[in-house]
Scaffold this motif. Structure first.
Motif, PDB file in Angstrom:
ATOM      1  N   UNK A 142       4.187  -6.945  -1.630  1.00 24.27           N
ATOM      2  CA  UNK A 142       3.482  -5.674  -1.532  1.00 24.27           C
ATOM      3  C   UNK A 142       3.607  -4.874  -2.826  1.00 24.27           C
ATOM      4  N   UNK A 143       4.721  -5.034  -3.527  1.00 25.48           N
ATOM      5  CA  UNK A 143       4.910  -4.295  -4.776  1.00 25.48           C
ATOM      6  C   UNK A 143       4.059  -4.851  -5.914  1.00 25.48           C
ATOM      7  N   UNK A 144       3.666  -6.116  -5.812  1.00 18.57           N
ATOM      8  CA  UNK A 144       2.775  -6.673  -6.823  1.00 18.57           C
ATOM      9  C   UNK A 144       1.331  -6.536  -6.372  1.00 18.57           C
ATOM     10  N   UNK A 145       1.148  -5.993  -5.173  1.00 18.72           N
ATOM     11  CA  UNK A 145      -0.174  -5.647  -4.648  1.00 18.72           C
ATOM     12  C   UNK A 145      -1.115  -6.839  -4.588  1.00 18.72           C
ATOM     13  N   UNK A 146      -0.630  -7.942  -4.024  1.00 18.78           N
ATOM     14  CA  UNK A 146      -1.452  -9.126  -3.801  1.00 18.78           C
ATOM     15  C   UNK A 146      -1.391  -9.475  -2.326  1.00 18.78           C
ATOM     16  N   UNK A 147      -2.529  -9.840  -1.766  1.00 18.83           N
ATOM     17  CA  UNK A 147      -2.539 -10.305  -0.381  1.00 18.83           C
ATOM     18  C   UNK A 147      -2.061 -11.753  -0.349  1.00 18.83           C
TER      19      UNK A 147
END
Length: 120
Positions: A4-9
């Motif tokens: 979530x911190x790298x903002x990838x699904x």
């Protein structure tokens, strides 16, 4: 750092992982590898292109053919995500005793054997 911190699904991570071993794949091949419709694959690739994690290239002889490849930034981010996941799992495994680790290991080995035996 967590996903979530790298903002990838998870689908975006899966797409990056699929592209990791390939130099260049067509959108059709990528959609088949991801086992999803091309329209959904296109949305995933659009987001990855906007973040400069993958690049699109049109075939010089047939513009209907779109090729996709991982960028250096995409590879670096993917390596970070994978290493982070390994660290998290290793931390969690530290709390298991020898008996639980043995059961987990034999179960994982058996699961791999079963999956390999599945028909394609």
């Amino acid at each position: 750092m967590h996903h979530s911190k790298v903002d990838l699904s998870s689908l975006q991570i899966h797409a990056l992982e699929t592209l990791r071993g390939e130099k260049i794949v067509t959108m059709t091949v990528l959609a088949n590898e991801l086992r999803m419709p091309k329209t959904q694959t296109t949305r995933i690739v659009d987001k990855l292109v906007s973040r400069k994690l993958v690049q699109r290239e049109y075939d010089s002889t047939d513009r209907r053919i779109i090729k996709v490849s991982l960028t250096e930034a995409g590879l670096e981010l993917l390596n970070f995500v994978v290493n982070d996941a390994i660290e998290i799992l290793a931390d969690k495994l530290k709390s298991l005793d020898e008996k639980d680790l043995s059961v987990l290991s034999s179960t994982a080995t058996r699961m791999i054997e079963v999956v390999k035996a599945l028909p394609l």
